[in-house]
Scaffold this active site. Structure first.
Site, PDB file in Angstrom:
ATOM      1  N   CYS A  43       6.758  24.580  34.971  1.00  0.00           N
ATOM      2  CA  CYS A  43       5.931  23.372  34.822  1.00  0.00           C
ATOM      3  C   CYS A  43       4.477  23.774  34.514  1.00  0.00           C
ATOM      4  CB  CYS A  43       6.041  22.500  36.064  1.00  0.00           C
ATOM      5  SG  CYS A  43       5.488  20.795  35.808  1.00  0.00           S
TER       6      CYS A  43
ATOM      7  N   GLU B 105      14.235  24.784  40.721  1.00  0.00           N
ATOM      8  CA  GLU B 105      14.349  25.070  42.149  1.00  0.00           C
ATOM      9  C   GLU B 105      14.828  23.885  42.977  1.00  0.00           C
ATOM     10  OE1 GLU B 105       9.960  23.891  41.568  1.00  0.00           O
ATOM     11  OE2 GLU B 105      11.577  24.827  40.431  1.00  0.00           O
TER      12      GLU B 105
ATOM     13  N   LYS C 154      14.267  27.271  57.464  1.00  0.00           N
ATOM     14  CA  LYS C 154      15.087  26.907  58.616  1.00  0.00           C
ATOM     15  C   LYS C 154      16.486  27.521  58.538  1.00  0.00           C
ATOM     16  CE  LYS C 154      14.234  24.229  61.488  1.00  0.00           C
ATOM     17  NZ  LYS C 154      13.691  24.354  62.859  1.00  0.00           N
TER      18      LYS C 154
ATOM     19  N   HIS D 281      11.958  21.736  36.796  1.00  0.00           N
ATOM     20  CA  HIS D 281      11.944  22.423  38.091  1.00  0.00           C
ATOM     21  C   HIS D 281      13.365  22.866  38.456  1.00  0.00           C
ATOM     22  CE1 HIS D 281       7.759  21.628  39.363  1.00  0.00           C
ATOM     23  NE2 HIS D 281       7.884  20.576  38.571  1.00  0.00           N
TER      24      HIS D 281
ATOM     25  N   ASP E 161      13.924  27.438  66.389  1.00  0.00           N
ATOM     26  CA  ASP E 161      12.888  28.397  66.027  1.00  0.00           C
ATOM     27  C   ASP E 161      12.420  29.217  67.224  1.00  0.00           C
ATOM     28  OD1 ASP E 161      13.149  27.045  63.631  1.00  0.00           O
ATOM     29  OD2 ASP E 161      11.394  25.789  63.982  1.00  0.00           O
TER      30      ASP E 161
END
Length: 515
Positions: free
Chosen positions: A78, A167, A371, A165, A223
């Site tokens: 982009c 991704e 995560k 994009h 976490d």
């Protein structure tokens, strides 16, 4: 490794995550990273991210043009593609028609970067500018109806650009394109695994901490629990876990946390009851950023006081993750003008809420992980599946799921409603089909009828979302009978609630949490 130079895109970390899915390490750096620093890192390739600017703006961010003389592959996404075109002698102008959302990609050259990418497949667009003239040596790889130059390449120098994009999950075969760049163009090998991360993290922790003591802010979530197991493996008794009950946890969670750590795994946890103290800090506070700031500051103060009773500690360990950092947008501030390249979405209590007079040095070995990677680390260090697969829960807890002022009454209402939501989801067997499920309490009241009597009570919002990484999310198409059972139980069992509504907003434009 591969390097992503960040020009302020909210998806820069997502590019890194996609590359890591190919088991190749990637790292996001500021676009200001010098050529000398890049040479020291010795990446196999570089990706230039998207961004909110136009390359022809007076103060448009730009990387060092010496990047084109490094002799390694570069791909622009982009804004990154437009910057590549401009710096190499091409032209970029305002498009007659912008392109946002899904677009059909028509492939002109199916080799190299676009191998195994389907002609006519969907790619996700988000741009108002377009390439109008290619630099010397470049050729067209693909186009769309509105974008003549949707993918370009200089095969000899291994420079590539895509206007879309790849991704994001909305792009068909986006991961195939990324694999082509990573494996075939950059010649990387799949050596990045969570097992190798654990080994490296343990070495780094031991080297950084030495013989000093570490205090861990344990919340019971994925976490901090993963971090506890990792640190315990690395430094053993030098670690002290402290659980501060700030009163914003979900129903029965503090008791379950102590049972798992103390009784099942014999990792001692110091319990501190600070519920009244935190609730006092919320009096009169309605702004969500102020809530996060106060909670973050109070956490540190309680840790400092608690650590004084347990002995001196040199380090504070936190389970900070990549999305925390990117959404707090602390990494892309112009040092001369103070202007942000990336737009701050929200502060995270462990990133934007820390006081300047912090008495600890920080240990954050999970700071570069997503995560799903943390879950895999948890499995590698023996964390029980009950915690590994636990839904994400924000550090400020229920305080940011109560819109407006947090009071004891509202906390009790929300805690009971949230318990019903999770209980019904568990009974349905669909818990792991969702990324997150929770309730939100609104600071308004509506009229209802119960037992032939008028009620004037709170509405509760159900938030059930699907996601892969928390960076983007969609509302879940939950079964109607499940929504019905949740609604019936809440209005019948939770005093003070007479209405249940369902949030059908994706991220973006919304966020997963309401505050």
């Amino acid at each position: 490794m591969l390097v992503i130079l960040d020009f302020g895109s909210q998806y820069s970390e997502l590019i890194a995550r996609r590359i890591r899915e190919t088991q190749v390490y990637s790292e996001v750096l500021s676009y200001r990273t010098s050529i000398e620093q890049l040479k020291q890192l010795n990446p196999k390739g570089i990706i230039l991210s998207g961004g909110p600017n136009s390359v022809y703006d007076q103060k448009a961010p730009a990387c060092d043009p010496e990047i084109w003389n490094l002799g390694i592959p570069v791909m622009g996404v982009c804004y990154g593609m437009q910057l590549m075109v401009q710096q190499l002698g091409g032209e970029v102008d305002r498009a007659e028609r912008g392109e946002y959302g899904k677009a059909s990609l028509r492939i002109d050259d199916p080799t190299d970067l676009l191998t195994n990418v389907e002609d006519g497949g969907t790619m996700w667009m988000s741009h108002a500018d377009s390439v109008t003239r290619l630099p010397d040596g470049f050729e067209l790889l693909a186009h769309t109806e509105n974008t003549p130059c949707a993918a370009i390449a200089d095969h000899e120098r291994k420079f590539y650009g895509v206007q879309f994009h790849p991704e994001v999950v909305h792009s068909d075969d986006g991961i195939a394109l990324i694999r082509n760049f990573v494996y075939h163009i950059c010649d990387c090998e799949p050596t990045w695994t969570m097992e190798t991360f654990v080994e490296e993290a343990i070495r780094e922790i031991r080297a950084k901490v030495g013989s000093q003591r570490v205090l861990l802010a344990l919340s019971g979530g994925v976490d901090s629990s993963t971090l506890a197991f990792l640190l315990h493996r690395a430094i053993g008794d030098q670690l002290t876990c402290m659980f501060i009950d700030q009163g914003f946890m979900r129903k029965y969670e503090p008791e379950r946390l102590l049972e798992i750590f103390d009784h099942q795994f014999h990792i001692p946890v110091e319990y501190i009851d600070a519920r009244d103290r935190f609730l006092e800090k919320m009096v009169g506070v309605t702004d969500p950023e102020e809530k996060r700031r106060r909670i973050g500051h109070e956490f540190i103060r309680v840790f400092e006081e608690g650590s004084a009773n347990l002995g001196p500690f040199d380090y504070l360990a936190q389970g900070t993750l990549y999305p925390d950092v990117i959404e707090s947008a602390d990494t892309n501030v112009d040092p001369q003008t103070g202007e942000r390249v990336a737009v701050k979405i929200k502060s995270h209590h462990n990133v934007g809420g820390l006081p300047k007079d912090l008495q600890f040095k920080l240990v954050e070995p999970l700071r570069k992980l997503f995560k799903d990677e943390v879950r895999n680390v948890g499995r590698s260090v023996g964390l029980p599946d009950e915690i590994v697969r636990r839904h994400p829960f924000p550090g400020p807890g229920l305080a940011i799921r109560i819109i407006g002022e947090v009071t004891k009454e509202r906390l009790n209402i929300l805690r009971d409603a949230d318990f019903v939501v999770r209980d019904e989801i568990n009974k349905s067997g669909l818990y792991h089909d969702f990324w997150q499920v929770f309730a939100v309490l609104l600071p308004v009241r509506s009229v209802g009828v119960m037992g032939d009597q008028r009620t004037y009570a709170y509405p509760v919002v159900l938030r059930l979302v699907s996601s892969e990484d928390g960076m983007t999310a969609d509302w879940s198409r939950a079964p109607y009978d499940l929504l019905e059972s949740i609604s019936n139980r809440i209005v019948n069992e939770v005093e003070g609630v007479n209405r249940v509504v369902y949030d059908i907003t994706s991220k973006p434009p919304g966020t997963i949490e309401w505050e």
